[in-house]
Design a protein around this motif. Structure first.
Motif, PDB file in Angstrom:
ATOM      1  N   LYS A   5      -2.803 -16.563  -9.730  1.00  0.00           N
ATOM      2  CA  LYS A   5      -3.302 -15.731 -10.820  1.00  0.00           C
ATOM      3  C   LYS A   5      -2.181 -15.539 -11.829  1.00  0.00           C
ATOM      4  O   LYS A   5      -0.995 -15.703 -11.525  1.00  0.00           O
ATOM      5  N   ARG A   6      -2.580 -15.202 -13.036  1.00  0.00           N
ATOM      6  CA  ARG A   6      -1.619 -14.904 -14.097  1.00  0.00           C
ATOM      7  C   ARG A   6      -1.305 -13.415 -14.042  1.00  0.00           C
ATOM      8  O   ARG A   6      -2.206 -12.588 -14.007  1.00  0.00           O
ATOM      9  N   GLU A   7      -0.025 -13.084 -14.033  1.00  0.00           N
ATOM     10  CA  GLU A   7       0.425 -11.697 -13.932  1.00  0.00           C
ATOM     11  C   GLU A   7       1.161 -11.336 -15.218  1.00  0.00           C
ATOM     12  O   GLU A   7       2.134 -11.998 -15.586  1.00  0.00           O
ATOM     13  N   THR A   8       0.685 -10.318 -15.913  1.00  0.00           N
ATOM     14  CA  THR A   8       1.328  -9.877 -17.145  1.00  0.00           C
ATOM     15  C   THR A   8       1.735  -8.423 -16.989  1.00  0.00           C
ATOM     16  O   THR A   8       0.877  -7.549 -16.787  1.00  0.00           O
ATOM     17  N   GLU A   9       3.031  -8.160 -17.032  1.00  0.00           N
ATOM     18  CA  GLU A   9       3.508  -6.812 -16.728  1.00  0.00           C
ATOM     19  C   GLU A   9       4.792  -6.493 -17.473  1.00  0.00           C
ATOM     20  O   GLU A   9       5.484  -7.384 -17.977  1.00  0.00           O
ATOM     21  N   ASP A  69      -2.581  -7.246  -1.145  1.00  0.00           N
ATOM     22  CA  ASP A  69      -2.318  -8.683  -1.252  1.00  0.00           C
ATOM     23  C   ASP A  69      -1.154  -9.113  -0.362  1.00  0.00           C
ATOM     24  O   ASP A  69      -0.304  -9.914  -0.763  1.00  0.00           O
ATOM     25  N   HIS A  73       4.347 -14.677  -1.719  1.00  0.00           N
ATOM     26  CA  HIS A  73       4.130 -14.750  -3.155  1.00  0.00           C
ATOM     27  C   HIS A  73       5.263 -15.551  -3.801  1.00  0.00           C
ATOM     28  O   HIS A  73       6.434 -15.200  -3.648  1.00  0.00           O
ATOM     29  N   LYS A  75       6.471 -16.432  -7.504  1.00  0.00           N
ATOM     30  CA  LYS A  75       6.241 -16.056  -8.895  1.00  0.00           C
ATOM     31  C   LYS A  75       7.053 -16.964  -9.805  1.00  0.00           C
ATOM     32  O   LYS A  75       8.266 -17.112  -9.639  1.00  0.00           O
ATOM     33  N   GLU A  84       3.151 -16.578 -13.375  1.00  0.00           N
ATOM     34  CA  GLU A  84       2.088 -17.032 -12.491  1.00  0.00           C
ATOM     35  C   GLU A  84       2.484 -16.679 -11.069  1.00  0.00           C
ATOM     36  O   GLU A  84       3.600 -16.966 -10.634  1.00  0.00           O
ATOM     37  N   GLU A  85       1.559 -16.065 -10.352  1.00  0.00           N
ATOM     38  CA  GLU A  85       1.802 -15.696  -8.959  1.00  0.00           C
ATOM     39  C   GLU A  85       0.931 -16.564  -8.068  1.00  0.00           C
ATOM     40  O   GLU A  85      -0.294 -16.556  -8.179  1.00  0.00           O
ATOM     41  N   GLU A 162       0.942  -3.252 -15.184  1.00  0.00           N
ATOM     42  CA  GLU A 162       0.439  -4.618 -15.006  1.00  0.00           C
ATOM     43  C   GLU A 162      -1.007  -4.705 -15.470  1.00  0.00           C
ATOM     44  O   GLU A 162      -1.860  -3.913 -15.059  1.00  0.00           O
ATOM     45  N   GLU A 165      -6.450  -9.205 -14.829  1.00  0.00           N
ATOM     46  CA  GLU A 165      -6.655 -10.558 -15.359  1.00  0.00           C
ATOM     47  C   GLU A 165      -7.700 -10.539 -16.471  1.00  0.00           C
ATOM     48  O   GLU A 165      -8.732  -9.883 -16.378  1.00  0.00           O
TER      49      GLU A 165
END
Length: 508
Positions: A5-9, A69, A73, A75, A84-85, A162, A165
């Motif tokens: 998944k895409r992670e934006t934080e 989760d 992981h 990243k 991206e994770e 964060e 998605e």
């Protein structure tokens, strides 16, 4: 099994007063309500090589228990606030799937625990008017311990925002504005791991590279090589997973590096760079099979879709699909096999060494207006010679071959100008744009030439199977007409690219 998944934080210093110090974000942008969750107890052991190659490339690998989760992981940075994770289920050892995706960074070095980070997390979920989650605010109390015997310990607080998605990244700016009004500022460390390595003493001293004079040709060329070498490494996981356009971008990166090392031989010693260029050519060739097949299949498929139904005779779509599957599987296997070889990892090591210990020549220290302008003009001269030869050829196979060589020369000029643009500005940028126009036109021409050969093969196969070859012949004729049209356009495009006024600022 892996999932990604895409992670934006973004990370911030914690508010004074803990949760009570958080501002009420109800009504901020699309946020209609805020709900509470937690606390959660998270326990993560971060793995890296002895010299922290993952951390050095802004990637992290951890085994975490607790939270929704739990698992492994990996990243990978995507630029800006995004990463991206890639997730894999819990296991005692690093999953082979994640080990492979990290290979361009680790180069096969052993992965081992480097730091353990435990967090007590309190969560606030920002929801829209329908109750959907827009983002999470996580307030963490962090405890970090170095994995090595005798390592240090550190504790700190951290606030993380964060996005869910698919939520517009602009929400981060809106939330940050509200946080700043409460005195909450960005954290001075990009990740928990980076801070843990720093504060526990588990981090390695960065390797010092030889100093290159700022603003010199050497500095500009090395900056470009470093950027493209980093891009090669970062594209590797996407190519391994066969993500859209990844092979194409990696192949173009190889070409950019090769062109730079060729054009700027007055800056970097070719006795060192020529072997690297040869390996880049090998890698681009291995990637090319997959990319060329993909482009060709899309081109023929689009042309077929544009034909009226009455001109599509026989099982044309089915035959094209069989061709795509059979050729595509072979091409992708060739790419994966190349990335699994020691030869590929040695190439990545060689690029690293080129940046760390650059083989600088005298031209590296001269004025950019002299060294870099000369490199660009030399590439222009080669393109002009190729174009003159191509345009003098009679129509047919010899002209097509000559135009293909001119296309490659146009690429080299474009990339040489790209390297020089930070130093020489708009004049070299304009010349590069004209070279790009020539390259793209000749690329369309070459694609039509290659498509004709494949269409003939498909027609022969259809005829041999007792099917009508009419549609394949029709598509062949359309590609021939298209190639001839590109040749007619070339005169005008080349006239614009060869305008002496474009080169005049570089010649003085």
């Amino acid at each position: 099994m892996t999932q990604s998944k895409r992670e934006t934080e973004r990370k911030y210093e914690p508010p004074s007063g803990g949760v009570a110090g958080l501002p009420d974000l109800t009504g901020v942008g699309p946020v209609a309500s805020v709900t509470a969750a937690g606390p959660e107890e998270l326990d993560a052991v971060y793995h890296d090589t002895e010299d922290l190659r993952l951390a050095g490339s802004s990637a992290t690998l951890r085994r975490r228990t607790g939270g929704p989760d739990a698992g492994w992981h990996l990243k990978l940075p995507l630029g800006g606030d995004a990463r991206e994770e890639v997730w894999a289920p819990l296991s005692d050892e690093v999953p082979e799937s994640l080990r492979e995706l990290a290979l361009s960074r680790t180069r096969g070095a052993e992965l081992r625990p480097v730091v353990r980070i435990r967090s007590t997390r309190t969560v606030r979920r920002l929801r829209d008017a329908e109750g959907g989650v827009l983002a999470e605010l996580s307030l963490d109390e962090v405890r970090a311990d170095a994995a090595a015997s005798g390592g240090g310990r550190a504790e700190w607080g951290e606030l993380e925002v964060e996005l869910a998605e698919g939520v517009d990244a602009g929400l981060l700016d809106v939330v940050e504005k509200k946080l700043r009004k409460k005195g909450i500022v960005r954290a001075d460390s990009p990740s928990k791991l980076a801070r843990a390595l720093r504060d526990t003493g588990a981090g390695a001293e960065p390797e010092r590279c030889p100093e290159v004079v700022a603003g010199s040709p050497g500095a500009y060329v090395l900056a470009y090589v470093s950027q493209q070498a980093g891009r090669l490494v970062s594209l590797d996981p996407a190519v391994r997973r066969d993500l859209p356009d990844a092979v194409h971008r990696m192949r173009v990166t190889c070409r950019r590096l090769r062109a730079c090392l060729r054009s700027y031989r007055s800056v970097l010693d070719r006795r060192v760079t020529d072997p690297v260029r040869a390996e880049l050519r090998w890698l681009a060739g291995e990637l090319g099979a997959a990319r060329d097949q993909e482009v060709l299949g899309e081109r023929i498929g689009a042309a077929l879709a544009d034909l009226p139904d009455e001109l599509v005779l026989g099982p044309v779509a089915a035959r094209l699909r069989v061709w795509e599957v059979s050729h595509g599987g072979e091409a992708r296997s060739r790419t994966r096999e190349a990335l699994a070889t020691p030869r590929y990892l040695r190439l990545l090591d060689a690029l690293d060494a080129l940046v760390r210990q650059p083989p600088l020549r005298a031209g590296a220290g001269r004025k950019p207006a002299r060294t870099m302008a000369r490199a660009v003009l030399d590439e222009y001269g080669r393109l002009a010679g190729r174009m003159e030869l191509a345009l003098a050829q009679p129509a047919g196979r010899s002209r097509e071959t000559a135009l293909h060589e001119a296309r490659k020369a146009a690429k080299k000029l474009r990339y040489a100008a790209e390297v020089a643009r930070p130093a020489l500005g708009k004049p070299v940028a304009r010349l590069g744009e004209r070279a790009k126009a020539v390259q793209l036109l000749l690329g369309e021409h070459q694609d039509a030439v290659v498509a004709r050969h494949t269409l003939r093969e498909l027609a022969v196969a259809a005829h041999g199977a007792g099917e009508s070859a009419f549609t394949w012949g029709l598509l062949h004729g359309l590609e021939r007409a298209g190639a001839e049209a590109r040749q007619r356009e070339l005169t005008e495009v080349w006239r614009a690219a060869s305008d002496p006024a474009l080169r005049a600022p570089l010649e003085h």
